[in-house]
Design a protein around this motif. Structure first.
Motif, mmCIF file in Angstrom:
data_model
loop_
_atom_site.group_PDB
_atom_site.id
_atom_site.type_symbol
_atom_site.label_atom_id
_atom_site.label_comp_id
_atom_site.label_asym_id
_atom_site.label_seq_id
_atom_site.Cartn_x
_atom_site.Cartn_y
_atom_site.Cartn_z
ATOM 1 N N VAL A 178 28.707 -37.804 21.863
ATOM 2 C CA VAL A 178 29.417 -39.078 21.777
ATOM 3 C C VAL A 178 28.480 -40.146 22.325
ATOM 4 O O VAL A 178 27.885 -39.972 23.390
ATOM 5 C CB VAL A 178 30.732 -39.035 22.596
ATOM 6 C CG1 VAL A 178 31.410 -40.394 22.600
ATOM 7 C CG2 VAL A 178 31.660 -37.949 22.071
ATOM 8 N N GLU A 179 28.382 -41.243 21.592
ATOM 9 C CA GLU A 179 27.467 -42.328 21.968
ATOM 10 C C GLU A 179 28.173 -43.660 21.746
ATOM 11 O O GLU A 179 28.882 -43.821 20.743
ATOM 12 C CB GLU A 179 26.193 -42.254 21.122
ATOM 13 C CG GLU A 179 25.238 -43.391 21.254
ATOM 14 C CD GLU A 179 24.740 -43.618 22.675
ATOM 15 O OE1 GLU A 179 24.865 -44.753 23.151
ATOM 16 O OE2 GLU A 179 24.250 -42.658 23.299
ATOM 17 N N ALA A 180 27.991 -44.602 22.662
ATOM 18 C CA ALA A 180 28.637 -45.909 22.569
ATOM 19 C C ALA A 180 27.795 -46.947 21.826
ATOM 20 O O ALA A 180 28.277 -48.037 21.550
ATOM 21 C CB ALA A 180 28.969 -46.422 23.970
ATOM 22 N N ASP A 181 26.563 -46.618 21.486
ATOM 23 C CA ASP A 181 25.670 -47.531 20.762
ATOM 24 C C ASP A 181 25.770 -47.220 19.268
ATOM 25 O O ASP A 181 25.231 -46.214 18.791
ATOM 26 C CB ASP A 181 24.242 -47.342 21.278
ATOM 27 C CG ASP A 181 23.218 -48.228 20.595
ATOM 28 O OD1 ASP A 181 23.458 -48.690 19.450
ATOM 29 O OD2 ASP A 181 22.157 -48.440 21.191
ATOM 30 N N ALA A 182 26.450 -48.107 18.537
ATOM 31 C CA ALA A 182 26.716 -47.866 17.112
ATOM 32 C C ALA A 182 25.430 -47.724 16.297
ATOM 33 O O ALA A 182 25.353 -46.879 15.394
ATOM 34 C CB ALA A 182 27.580 -48.981 16.544
ATOM 35 N N ALA A 183 24.420 -48.528 16.585
ATOM 36 C CA ALA A 183 23.164 -48.451 15.835
ATOM 37 C C ALA A 183 22.483 -47.107 16.071
ATOM 38 O O ALA A 183 21.953 -46.493 15.133
ATOM 39 C CB ALA A 183 22.238 -49.599 16.236
ATOM 40 N N LEU A 184 22.503 -46.635 17.299
ATOM 41 C CA LEU A 184 21.911 -45.336 17.608
ATOM 42 C C LEU A 184 22.682 -44.218 16.915
ATOM 43 O O LEU A 184 22.084 -43.291 16.359
ATOM 44 C CB LEU A 184 21.874 -45.111 19.122
ATOM 45 C CG LEU A 184 21.283 -43.793 19.603
ATOM 46 C CD1 LEU A 184 19.861 -43.590 19.089
ATOM 47 C CD2 LEU A 184 21.327 -43.726 21.129
ATOM 48 N N ALA A 211 24.317 -44.417 14.117
ATOM 49 C CA ALA A 211 23.971 -44.465 12.695
ATOM 50 C C ALA A 211 22.628 -43.792 12.436
ATOM 51 O O ALA A 211 22.497 -43.003 11.482
ATOM 52 C CB ALA A 211 23.955 -45.915 12.210
ATOM 53 N N ARG A 212 21.631 -44.069 13.290
ATOM 54 C CA ARG A 212 20.304 -43.446 13.106
ATOM 55 C C ARG A 212 20.372 -41.933 13.291
ATOM 56 O O ARG A 212 19.792 -41.178 12.505
ATOM 57 C CB ARG A 212 19.302 -44.042 14.095
ATOM 58 C CG ARG A 212 18.821 -45.420 13.731
ATOM 59 C CD ARG A 212 17.584 -45.851 14.514
ATOM 60 N NE ARG A 212 17.686 -45.684 15.950
ATOM 61 C CZ ARG A 212 18.173 -46.601 16.789
ATOM 62 N NH1 ARG A 212 18.608 -47.758 16.337
ATOM 63 N NH2 ARG A 212 18.213 -46.360 18.090
ATOM 64 N N LEU A 213 21.064 -41.494 14.334
ATOM 65 C CA LEU A 213 21.131 -40.055 14.609
ATOM 66 C C LEU A 213 21.923 -39.314 13.536
ATOM 67 O O LEU A 213 21.540 -38.221 13.122
ATOM 68 C CB LEU A 213 21.730 -39.815 15.998
ATOM 69 C CG LEU A 213 20.875 -40.326 17.165
ATOM 70 C CD1 LEU A 213 21.645 -40.235 18.475
ATOM 71 C CD2 LEU A 213 19.564 -39.565 17.250
ATOM 72 N N ARG A 214 23.006 -39.915 13.078
ATOM 73 C CA ARG A 214 23.793 -39.282 12.004
ATOM 74 C C ARG A 214 22.982 -39.212 10.713
ATOM 75 O O ARG A 214 23.077 -38.241 9.966
ATOM 76 C CB ARG A 214 25.108 -40.014 11.807
ATOM 77 C CG ARG A 214 26.092 -39.730 12.955
ATOM 78 C CD ARG A 214 27.444 -40.360 12.703
ATOM 79 N NE ARG A 214 28.138 -39.724 11.616
ATOM 80 C CZ ARG A 214 29.068 -38.773 11.756
ATOM 81 N NH1 ARG A 214 29.377 -38.343 12.957
ATOM 82 N NH2 ARG A 214 29.666 -38.258 10.718
ATOM 83 N N ALA A 215 22.173 -40.238 10.452
ATOM 84 C CA ALA A 215 21.308 -40.237 9.268
ATOM 85 C C ALA A 215 20.300 -39.090 9.338
ATOM 86 O O ALA A 215 19.870 -38.570 8.307
ATOM 87 C CB ALA A 215 20.591 -41.582 9.134
ATOM 88 N N VAL A 219 26.716 -36.641 15.896
ATOM 89 C CA VAL A 219 26.954 -37.679 16.888
ATOM 90 C C VAL A 219 28.113 -38.559 16.423
ATOM 91 O O VAL A 219 28.166 -38.984 15.276
ATOM 92 C CB VAL A 219 25.693 -38.549 17.090
ATOM 93 C CG1 VAL A 219 25.935 -39.612 18.140
ATOM 94 C CG2 VAL A 219 24.506 -37.668 17.484
ATOM 95 N N TRP A 220 29.025 -38.834 17.353
ATOM 96 C CA TRP A 220 30.192 -39.657 17.074
ATOM 97 C C TRP A 220 30.118 -40.929 17.898
ATOM 98 O O TRP A 220 29.672 -40.917 19.038
ATOM 99 C CB TRP A 220 31.472 -38.902 17.439
ATOM 100 C CG TRP A 220 31.693 -37.708 16.576
ATOM 101 C CD1 TRP A 220 31.156 -36.465 16.737
ATOM 102 C CD2 TRP A 220 32.469 -37.656 15.401
ATOM 103 N NE1 TRP A 220 31.567 -35.641 15.725
ATOM 104 C CE2 TRP A 220 32.386 -36.344 14.889
ATOM 105 C CE3 TRP A 220 33.259 -38.580 14.727
ATOM 106 C CZ2 TRP A 220 33.042 -35.939 13.747
ATOM 107 C CZ3 TRP A 220 33.921 -38.178 13.585
ATOM 108 C CH2 TRP A 220 33.805 -36.874 13.103
ATOM 109 N N PHE A 221 30.611 -42.001 17.324
ATOM 110 C CA PHE A 221 30.677 -43.272 18.043
ATOM 111 C C PHE A 221 31.964 -43.310 18.849
ATOM 112 O O PHE A 221 33.029 -42.934 18.367
ATOM 113 C CB PHE A 221 30.665 -44.449 17.054
ATOM 114 C CG PHE A 221 30.874 -45.770 17.737
ATOM 115 C CD1 PHE A 221 29.857 -46.356 18.470
ATOM 116 C CD2 PHE A 221 32.097 -46.419 17.653
ATOM 117 C CE1 PHE A 221 30.049 -47.570 19.112
ATOM 118 C CE2 PHE A 221 32.294 -47.625 18.283
ATOM 119 C CZ PHE A 221 31.269 -48.202 19.020
#
Length: 145
Positions: free
Chosen positions: A12-18, A20-24, A29-31
């Motif tokens: 779980v990560e609170a940085d939406a841009a991060l 998106a990159r990790l999921r790509a 990883v979930w926001f």
């Protein structure tokens, strides 16, 4: 390390841009906010053998421990602490195990120095282990939720 051992996990990560990159990159990883009960339920965190927090902000980590402990009173909660004072606060908030960054860095540096001056590796491991145990013994027992 979990993935290398074939152990499934979600992050779980609170940085939406991060996120998106990790999921790509195909990572699980979930926001969101790890302290939120609704997110913990959605991720089936109650069935997890362990929950690990490695948050950079001490106050946010403390809030997360409290929230997770309320939602999942029996979860095994492993938490990185900034320092020894932060470790004590996290334990009181309900963390099962805390690892203070400053303590671990000091122990590693001490181990390197001891080995550099000729202390046998086995003895260095014993010394470092004893210091780690002394710290853990001095931590308060976590409060019930």
């Amino acid at each position: 390390m979990l993935a290398a051992q074939g152990i499934p996990y979600v992050a779980v990560e609170a940085d939406a841009a991060l996120v998106a990159r990790l999921r790509a990159d195909g990572l699980p990883v979930w926001f969101g906010n790890a302290a939120r009960a609704d997110l913990l339920r959605k991720l089936h965190a109650g069935a997890a053998p362990a929950i690990v927090l490695t948050m950079d902000q001490p106050a946010a980590a403390l809030l997360a421990v409290r929230g997770i402990r309320r939602a999942l009173p029996h979860a095994r909660l492993f938490v990185r602490a900034r320092d020894e004072a932060h470790a004590r606060a996290l334990r009181l908030a309900g963390a099962s195990v805390v690892v203070p960054e400053t303590l671990e860095a000091s122990l590693q540096l001490s181990a390197f120095v001891l080995e550099a001056v000729g202390v046998e590796e086995r003895l260095v491991e014993e010394i470092v282990g004893r210091e780690r145990d002394l710290f853990a013994a001095g931590l308060p027992v976590s409060r019930p939720p």
